[in-house]
Design a protein around this motif. Sequence first.
Motif, PDB file in Angstrom:
ATOM      1  N   LYS A   1     -19.041   0.700 -12.481  1.00 25.47           N
ATOM      2  CA  LYS A   1     -19.316   1.196 -13.826  1.00 25.47           C
ATOM      3  C   LYS A   1     -20.190   0.202 -14.585  1.00 25.47           C
ATOM      4  O   LYS A   1     -21.128   0.596 -15.286  1.00 25.47           O
ATOM      5  N   ALA A   2     -19.899  -1.087 -14.440  1.00 22.23           N
ATOM      6  CA  ALA A   2     -20.713  -2.107 -15.096  1.00 22.23           C
ATOM      7  C   ALA A   2     -22.151  -2.059 -14.586  1.00 22.23           C
ATOM      8  O   ALA A   2     -23.101  -2.247 -15.349  1.00 22.23           O
ATOM      9  N   GLY A   3     -22.316  -1.782 -13.300  1.00 20.72           N
ATOM     10  CA  GLY A   3     -23.654  -1.664 -12.732  1.00 20.72           C
ATOM     11  C   GLY A   3     -24.413  -0.478 -13.313  1.00 20.72           C
ATOM     12  O   GLY A   3     -25.612  -0.579 -13.618  1.00 20.72           O
ATOM     13  N   TYR A   4     -23.716   0.650 -13.487  1.00 17.03           N
ATOM     14  CA  TYR A   4     -24.356   1.827 -14.085  1.00 17.03           C
ATOM     15  C   TYR A   4     -24.776   1.525 -15.528  1.00 17.03           C
ATOM     16  O   TYR A   4     -25.839   1.953 -15.978  1.00 17.03           O
ATOM     17  N   ILE A   5     -23.923   0.793 -16.232  1.00 14.14           N
ATOM     18  CA  ILE A   5     -24.241   0.424 -17.619  1.00 14.14           C
ATOM     19  C   ILE A   5     -25.497  -0.439 -17.662  1.00 14.14           C
ATOM     20  O   ILE A   5     -26.367  -0.257 -18.516  1.00 14.14           O
ATOM     21  N   ALA A   6     -25.598  -1.380 -16.737  1.00 18.55           N
ATOM     22  CA  ALA A   6     -26.772  -2.260 -16.688  1.00 18.55           C
ATOM     23  C   ALA A   6     -28.043  -1.446 -16.431  1.00 18.55           C
ATOM     24  O   ALA A   6     -29.071  -1.641 -17.101  1.00 18.55           O
ATOM     25  N   ILE A   7     -27.979  -0.540 -15.471  1.00 19.77           N
ATOM     26  CA  ILE A   7     -29.147   0.289 -15.155  1.00 19.77           C
ATOM     27  C   ILE A   7     -29.514   1.172 -16.341  1.00 19.77           C
ATOM     28  O   ILE A   7     -30.690   1.278 -16.727  1.00 19.77           O
ATOM     29  N   ASN A   8     -28.516   1.804 -16.956  1.00 21.10           N
ATOM     30  CA  ASN A   8     -28.776   2.699 -18.087  1.00 21.10           C
ATOM     31  C   ASN A   8     -29.384   1.962 -19.277  1.00 21.10           C
ATOM     32  O   ASN A   8     -30.214   2.517 -20.006  1.00 21.10           O
ATOM     33  N   SER A   9     -28.978   0.705 -19.469  1.00 19.70           N
ATOM     34  CA  SER A   9     -29.509  -0.059 -20.599  1.00 19.70           C
ATOM     35  C   SER A   9     -31.005  -0.313 -20.429  1.00 19.70           C
ATOM     36  O   SER A   9     -31.771  -0.267 -21.395  1.00 19.70           O
ATOM     37  N   VAL A  10     -31.423  -0.571 -19.189  1.00 12.55           N
ATOM     38  CA  VAL A  10     -32.851  -0.793 -18.928  1.00 12.55           C
ATOM     39  C   VAL A  10     -33.617   0.521 -19.033  1.00 12.55           C
ATOM     40  O   VAL A  10     -34.702   0.575 -19.623  1.00 12.55           O
ATOM     41  N   GLU A  11     -33.062   1.586 -18.468  1.00 18.55           N
ATOM     42  CA  GLU A  11     -33.730   2.887 -18.536  1.00 18.55           C
ATOM     43  C   GLU A  11     -33.895   3.340 -19.979  1.00 18.55           C
ATOM     44  O   GLU A  11     -34.935   3.907 -20.352  1.00 18.55           O
ATOM     45  N   LYS A  12     -32.894   3.092 -20.798  1.00 21.15           N
ATOM     46  CA  LYS A  12     -32.985   3.457 -22.216  1.00 21.15           C
ATOM     47  C   LYS A  12     -34.083   2.654 -22.915  1.00 21.15           C
ATOM     48  O   LYS A  12     -34.835   3.191 -23.739  1.00 21.15           O
ATOM     49  N   ALA A  13     -34.177   1.360 -22.588  1.00 25.74           N
ATOM     50  CA  ALA A  13     -35.218   0.515 -23.187  1.00 25.74           C
ATOM     51  C   ALA A  13     -36.608   1.005 -22.793  1.00 25.74           C
ATOM     52  O   ALA A  13     -37.540   0.992 -23.600  1.00 25.74           O
ATOM     53  N   ILE A  14     -36.751   1.445 -21.550  1.00 24.47           N
ATOM     54  CA  ILE A  14     -38.041   1.957 -21.083  1.00 24.47           C
ATOM     55  C   ILE A  14     -38.408   3.244 -21.831  1.00 24.47           C
ATOM     56  O   ILE A  14     -39.553   3.424 -22.268  1.00 24.47           O
ATOM     57  N   LYS A  15     -37.432   4.122 -21.997  1.00 27.82           N
ATOM     58  CA  LYS A  15     -37.691   5.370 -22.736  1.00 27.82           C
ATOM     59  C   LYS A  15     -38.112   5.076 -24.173  1.00 27.82           C
ATOM     60  O   LYS A  15     -39.003   5.735 -24.718  1.00 27.82           O
ATOM     61  N   GLU A  16     -37.456   4.082 -24.787  1.00 27.64           N
ATOM     62  CA  GLU A  16     -37.816   3.711 -26.156  1.00 27.64           C
ATOM     63  C   GLU A  16     -39.260   3.189 -26.224  1.00 27.64           C
ATOM     64  O   GLU A  16     -40.006   3.522 -27.141  1.00 27.64           O
ATOM     65  N   PHE A  17     -39.624   2.366 -25.246  1.00 28.07           N
ATOM     66  CA  PHE A  17     -40.991   1.831 -25.237  1.00 28.07           C
ATOM     67  C   PHE A  17     -42.011   2.955 -25.084  1.00 28.07           C
ATOM     68  O   PHE A  17     -43.015   3.014 -25.788  1.00 28.07           O
ATOM     69  N   LEU A  18     -41.769   3.865 -24.130  1.00 29.44           N
ATOM     70  CA  LEU A  18     -42.710   4.946 -23.867  1.00 29.44           C
ATOM     71  C   LEU A  18     -42.781   5.928 -25.027  1.00 29.44           C
ATOM     72  O   LEU A  18     -43.833   6.515 -25.288  1.00 29.44           O
ATOM     73  N   ARG A  19     -41.691   6.080 -25.752  1.00 30.06           N
ATOM     74  CA  ARG A  19     -41.662   6.999 -26.886  1.00 30.06           C
ATOM     75  C   ARG A  19     -42.588   6.539 -27.995  1.00 30.06           C
ATOM     76  O   ARG A  19     -43.234   7.354 -28.659  1.00 30.06           O
ATOM     77  N   TYR A  20     -42.643   5.230 -28.214  1.00 29.11           N
ATOM     78  CA  TYR A  20     -43.417   4.706 -29.337  1.00 29.11           C
ATOM     79  C   TYR A  20     -44.730   4.050 -28.908  1.00 29.11           C
ATOM     80  O   TYR A  20     -45.409   3.410 -29.685  1.00 29.11           O
ATOM     81  N   LYS A  21     -45.060   4.216 -27.645  1.00 27.28           N
ATOM     82  CA  LYS A  21     -46.295   3.609 -27.119  1.00 27.28           C
ATOM     83  C   LYS A  21     -47.520   4.223 -27.791  1.00 27.28           C
ATOM     84  O   LYS A  21     -47.599   5.436 -27.930  1.00 27.28           O
TER      85      LYS A  21
END
Length: 249
Positions: free
Chosen positions: A229-249
């Motif tokens: 579960k901790a591993g999924y959280i780590a992956i999701n945190s990075v994926e969310k950051a990427i989506k945020e970057f691409l949204r405001y690019k």
Amino acid sequence: MKAIFIYHKGNERMEKFYKNLLNEVDFCRICEDCYNCRGDWSFKNDVKNVVVENVYEEFVEDPYEYLPDLPEGDVCIAQLHEDLLYELPLLLKEKNYKALIVPSETPNDLSPALRRDLKSVCNELNIEFENPKPFCSLEKKENNKVINEFIDYFRIGKPKLTVYIENNIIKDVKVKISAPCGETYYIAKRLKGIPLSNLKEEIANAHHNYPCLGSMEIDKELNDTILHKAGYIAINSVEKAIKEFLRYK
């Protein structure tokens, strides 16, 4: 904001959570090319640890033989024998604590029955209560004013990152909120220069190399291991950051 960590002698997980906030020079020595990616911050004036003698009996008749006088504080982070945990909210109320966090890193850290009891008792005493499983799942909730402030002040809980991407390669990563064990700083360093196509593999490798404090034992509530579960959280945190970057690019 003042926080206290209370745990039994030899509890390496809680010791790591506490020392992460001290950010001493030798806290993390995983990378051979260490360049102090964590920065020079420290919360040593805002956190204390209280180490309690180990309890070997299954039932404790007098928890106060083990529970010490607590220092003043706002938030208590605790992993203790369940008989001690049951009495802890009363001691916290006497010292005007406003929140109790009991992180579960193994399936046996807190039973569902005691979780319900602690939540009920803390509610009666006007103490916020959370049992994140694992600790890095702790996130803000509407009615948790003090715990929300705890997350903001100490910058620990469910990881939150910002990333900068160029030509599908991660050029930079900043940690806004770290997993309480400090793993997020290591993941952030490992991701710099990594193509987006290799993202999950790199996070998984970093997660196991750090290493994660979550148990590899199957947790019946999660129907999975806490480590996973901790591993999924780590992956999701990075994926969310990427989506945020691409949204405001």
